[in-house]
Design a protein around this motif. Structure first.
Motif, PDB file in Angstrom:
ATOM      1  N   THR A 247      -4.971   3.186   7.969  1.00 25.63           N
ATOM      2  CA  THR A 247      -6.202   3.958   7.800  1.00 25.63           C
ATOM      3  C   THR A 247      -7.371   3.151   7.262  1.00 25.63           C
ATOM      4  O   THR A 247      -8.521   3.592   7.349  1.00 25.63           O
ATOM      5  CB  THR A 247      -5.962   5.138   6.842  1.00 25.63           C
ATOM      6  OG1 THR A 247      -5.724   4.629   5.518  1.00 25.63           O
ATOM      7  CG2 THR A 247      -4.767   5.964   7.286  1.00 25.63           C
ATOM      8  N   GLY A 248      -7.099   1.978   6.665  1.00 29.35           N
ATOM      9  CA  GLY A 248      -8.164   1.207   6.040  1.00 29.35           C
ATOM     10  C   GLY A 248      -8.393   1.584   4.593  1.00 29.35           C
ATOM     11  O   GLY A 248      -9.159   0.929   3.891  1.00 29.35           O
ATOM     12  N   PHE A 249      -7.737   2.648   4.111  1.00 28.94           N
ATOM     13  CA  PHE A 249      -7.853   3.067   2.711  1.00 28.94           C
ATOM     14  C   PHE A 249      -7.079   2.069   1.861  1.00 28.94           C
ATOM     15  O   PHE A 249      -5.893   1.868   2.046  1.00 28.94           O
ATOM     16  CB  PHE A 249      -7.294   4.475   2.528  1.00 28.94           C
ATOM     17  CG  PHE A 249      -7.604   5.085   1.186  1.00 28.94           C
ATOM     18  CD1 PHE A 249      -8.886   5.498   0.880  1.00 28.94           C
ATOM     19  CD2 PHE A 249      -6.606   5.257   0.240  1.00 28.94           C
ATOM     20  CE1 PHE A 249      -9.183   6.068  -0.351  1.00 28.94           C
ATOM     21  CE2 PHE A 249      -6.887   5.829  -0.993  1.00 28.94           C
ATOM     22  CZ  PHE A 249      -8.174   6.234  -1.283  1.00 28.94           C
ATOM     23  N   LYS A 250      -7.752   1.422   0.910  1.00 29.52           N
ATOM     24  CA  LYS A 250      -7.202   0.268   0.218  1.00 29.52           C
ATOM     25  C   LYS A 250      -5.910   0.591  -0.520  1.00 29.52           C
ATOM     26  O   LYS A 250      -5.757   1.642  -1.144  1.00 29.52           O
ATOM     27  CB  LYS A 250      -8.227  -0.298  -0.759  1.00 29.52           C
ATOM     28  CG  LYS A 250      -9.420  -0.950  -0.058  1.00 29.52           C
ATOM     29  CD  LYS A 250     -10.351  -1.591  -1.055  1.00 29.52           C
ATOM     30  CE  LYS A 250     -11.518  -2.298  -0.356  1.00 29.52           C
ATOM     31  NZ  LYS A 250     -12.438  -2.922  -1.325  1.00 29.52           N
ATOM     32  N   ALA A 251      -4.981  -0.384  -0.449  1.00 27.04           N
ATOM     33  CA  ALA A 251      -3.670  -0.209  -1.075  1.00 27.04           C
ATOM     34  C   ALA A 251      -3.793   0.050  -2.573  1.00 27.04           C
ATOM     35  O   ALA A 251      -3.046   0.851  -3.140  1.00 27.04           O
ATOM     36  CB  ALA A 251      -2.809  -1.447  -0.820  1.00 27.04           C
ATOM     37  N   GLY A 252      -4.730  -0.644  -3.228  1.00 26.37           N
ATOM     38  CA  GLY A 252      -4.903  -0.447  -4.668  1.00 26.37           C
ATOM     39  C   GLY A 252      -5.288   0.969  -5.019  1.00 26.37           C
ATOM     40  O   GLY A 252      -4.835   1.525  -6.023  1.00 26.37           O
ATOM     41  N   TYR A 253      -6.129   1.593  -4.187  1.00 32.27           N
ATOM     42  CA  TYR A 253      -6.541   2.965  -4.453  1.00 32.27           C
ATOM     43  C   TYR A 253      -5.407   3.944  -4.174  1.00 32.27           C
ATOM     44  O   TYR A 253      -5.251   4.950  -4.875  1.00 32.27           O
ATOM     45  CB  TYR A 253      -7.765   3.314  -3.609  1.00 32.27           C
ATOM     46  CG  TYR A 253      -9.000   2.513  -3.962  1.00 32.27           C
ATOM     47  CD1 TYR A 253      -9.272   2.170  -5.285  1.00 32.27           C
ATOM     48  CD2 TYR A 253      -9.881   2.065  -2.976  1.00 32.27           C
ATOM     49  CE1 TYR A 253     -10.390   1.428  -5.617  1.00 32.27           C
ATOM     50  CE2 TYR A 253     -11.000   1.308  -3.301  1.00 32.27           C
ATOM     51  CZ  TYR A 253     -11.254   1.002  -4.618  1.00 32.27           C
ATOM     52  OH  TYR A 253     -12.357   0.260  -4.950  1.00 32.27           O
ATOM     53  N   VAL A 254      -4.599   3.651  -3.160  1.00 30.75           N
ATOM     54  CA  VAL A 254      -3.422   4.490  -2.895  1.00 30.75           C
ATOM     55  C   VAL A 254      -2.498   4.474  -4.107  1.00 30.75           C
ATOM     56  O   VAL A 254      -2.027   5.518  -4.576  1.00 30.75           O
ATOM     57  CB  VAL A 254      -2.655   3.999  -1.648  1.00 30.75           C
ATOM     58  CG1 VAL A 254      -1.366   4.800  -1.463  1.00 30.75           C
ATOM     59  CG2 VAL A 254      -3.528   4.110  -0.402  1.00 30.75           C
ATOM     60  N   GLN A 255      -2.241   3.282  -4.626  1.00 28.06           N
ATOM     61  CA  GLN A 255      -1.366   3.152  -5.778  1.00 28.06           C
ATOM     62  C   GLN A 255      -1.958   3.823  -7.003  1.00 28.06           C
ATOM     63  O   GLN A 255      -1.232   4.394  -7.831  1.00 28.06           O
ATOM     64  CB  GLN A 255      -1.086   1.674  -6.053  1.00 28.06           C
ATOM     65  CG  GLN A 255      -0.296   1.015  -4.920  1.00 28.06           C
ATOM     66  CD  GLN A 255       0.185  -0.381  -5.246  1.00 28.06           C
ATOM     67  OE1 GLN A 255       1.002  -0.926  -4.540  1.00 28.06           O
ATOM     68  NE2 GLN A 255      -0.320  -0.961  -6.319  1.00 28.06           N
ATOM     69  N   LEU A 256      -3.280   3.777  -7.130  1.00 27.54           N
ATOM     70  CA  LEU A 256      -3.934   4.407  -8.275  1.00 27.54           C
ATOM     71  C   LEU A 256      -3.719   5.923  -8.246  1.00 27.54           C
ATOM     72  O   LEU A 256      -3.477   6.555  -9.281  1.00 27.54           O
ATOM     73  CB  LEU A 256      -5.425   4.077  -8.265  1.00 27.54           C
ATOM     74  CG  LEU A 256      -6.191   4.255  -9.586  1.00 27.54           C
ATOM     75  CD1 LEU A 256      -5.574   3.403 -10.677  1.00 27.54           C
ATOM     76  CD2 LEU A 256      -7.656   3.890  -9.393  1.00 27.54           C
ATOM     77  N   LEU A 257      -3.783   6.523  -7.062  1.00 24.90           N
ATOM     78  CA  LEU A 257      -3.549   7.965  -6.933  1.00 24.90           C
ATOM     79  C   LEU A 257      -2.105   8.323  -7.286  1.00 24.90           C
ATOM     80  O   LEU A 257      -1.848   9.309  -7.979  1.00 24.90           O
ATOM     81  CB  LEU A 257      -3.871   8.414  -5.504  1.00 24.90           C
ATOM     82  CG  LEU A 257      -5.345   8.363  -5.099  1.00 24.90           C
ATOM     83  CD1 LEU A 257      -5.503   8.700  -3.614  1.00 24.90           C
ATOM     84  CD2 LEU A 257      -6.172   9.329  -5.938  1.00 24.90           C
ATOM     85  N   VAL A 258      -1.165   7.511  -6.811  1.00 26.59           N
ATOM     86  CA  VAL A 258       0.241   7.757  -7.134  1.00 26.59           C
ATOM     87  C   VAL A 258       0.473   7.604  -8.634  1.00 26.59           C
ATOM     88  O   VAL A 258       1.194   8.390  -9.264  1.00 26.59           O
ATOM     89  CB  VAL A 258       1.148   6.801  -6.348  1.00 26.59           C
ATOM     90  CG1 VAL A 258       2.606   6.951  -6.785  1.00 26.59           C
ATOM     91  CG2 VAL A 258       1.029   7.059  -4.851  1.00 26.59           C
ATOM     92  N   ASP A 259      -0.160   6.592  -9.223  1.00 22.78           N
ATOM     93  CA  ASP A 259      -0.022   6.384 -10.660  1.00 22.78           C
ATOM     94  C   ASP A 259      -0.502   7.591 -11.453  1.00 22.78           C
ATOM     95  O   ASP A 259       0.062   7.936 -12.503  1.00 22.78           O
ATOM     96  CB  ASP A 259      -0.825   5.152 -11.088  1.00 22.78           C
ATOM     97  CG  ASP A 259      -0.147   3.855 -10.682  1.00 22.78           C
ATOM     98  OD1 ASP A 259       1.021   3.921 -10.241  1.00 22.78           O
ATOM     99  OD2 ASP A 259      -0.783   2.798 -10.792  1.00 22.78           O
TER     100      ASP A 259
END
Length: 204
Positions: free
Chosen positions: A150-162
Motif C-alpha cells: 500500500t505504500g503506508f510506511k512500516a514504521g507507522y504500521v508498527q506504531l499503530l500495533v504498538d
C-alpha cells in the motif's frame, strides 16, 4: 543521487552475514537495556516481554515461540530467503538475549534514557536487517507486507500495533512503566519510518 549510477546494489553473502549479524547484535543490546530497566515494548517482542515478565520464562525462549505462526505468512508473501533469514535472526537474537546478561549487567539508568537507548539501538539494528532482506519476524513481517502493498510506511504500521499493545499494558503494569516504554517504542518506530525507504536504498 547521480542519474548515471545504477539504482540497485548487489549484496554478497558476506555482506548479508555482517549486515544481519550487526543488526541482530544491536537489537540484542536494545532488548537487554529494555528488560534491565523493567520496561516493555511493542510488536512481537513486546508480547514476548510481557509473557516473560508474567510467567518468569526466559525472554529468548518466549520470543522464539511467539514468532512461529508468522513464518507461514512470511514464506507465502515474502519468499523463502526472507523467511529463512528471519527464522535465523530470531533464533540468534533469542540466544544473544540469553547470553548478554551473563557478561553485561546494566547499571543504574533513568527509565527515559533506557527508553531512548532501546529505541535508537533497536531501530538501527532493524534497519540493518531490513536492508539485507531479513527481519525479526512476527508483526514486523505484517508491517513490511503492508508497506510494500500500500505504500503506508512500516514504521507507522508498527506504531499503530504498538498502541494496542500498550493499551493492554496499562492494565498490567504501573502507568509510569508504560509511559516510559511508549517513549522507547515511538523512538524505535520513527527511526524506521524516517529511514526505511526502498526508493532510497534498493539491494538484491
Amino acid at each position: 543521487m547521480r542519474k548515471d549510477l545504477p539504482n540497485t546494489v548487489e549484496h554478497t553473502p558476506l555482506d548479508d552475514v555482517q549486515g544481519l549479524g550487526i543488526g541482530i547484535f544491536l537489537c540484542g543490546i536494545g532488548v537487554h537495556v529494555l528488560t534491565s530497566a523493567g520496561l516493555i515494548t511493542g510488536q512481537t517482542a513486546g508480547v514476548a516481554v510481557i509473557i516473560s515478565y508474567l510467567s518468569g520464562w526466559p525472554f529468548g525462549a518466549v520470543f522464539f515461540i511467539v514468532n512461529l505462526p508468522f513464518y507461514v505468512l512470511a514464506y507465502r508473501r515474502l519468499g523463502a530467503e526472507f523467511t529463512f533469514k528471519s527464522l535465523l535472526s530470531v533464533t540468534l537474537l533469542s540466544g544473544i538475549t540469553s547470553l548478554l546478561p551473563m557478561g553485561w549487567t546494566v547499571g543504574e539508568m533513568a527509565p527515559g534514557v533506557a527508553a531512548v537507548v532501546f529505541g535508537t539501538t533497536t531501530g538501527i539494528g532493524l534497519l540493518a536487517m531490513f536492508r539485507h532482506n531479513g527481519s525479526l519476524g512476527g508483526l514486523g513481517v505484517v508491517a513490511l507486507i503492508v508497506q510494500d502493498s500500500t505504500g503506508f510506511k512500516a514504521g507507522y504500521v508498527q506504531l499503530l500495533v504498538d498502541a494496542v499493545i500498550f493499551a493492554i499494558g496499562f492494565l498490567l503494569f504501573p502507568p509510569q512503566v508504560i509511559l516510559w516504554s511508549l517513549l522507547g517504542a515511538v523512538v524505535l518506530n520513527l527511526t524506521i519510518a524516517f529511514n526505511h525507504r526502498r526508493d532510497r536504498y534498493i539491494a538484491t
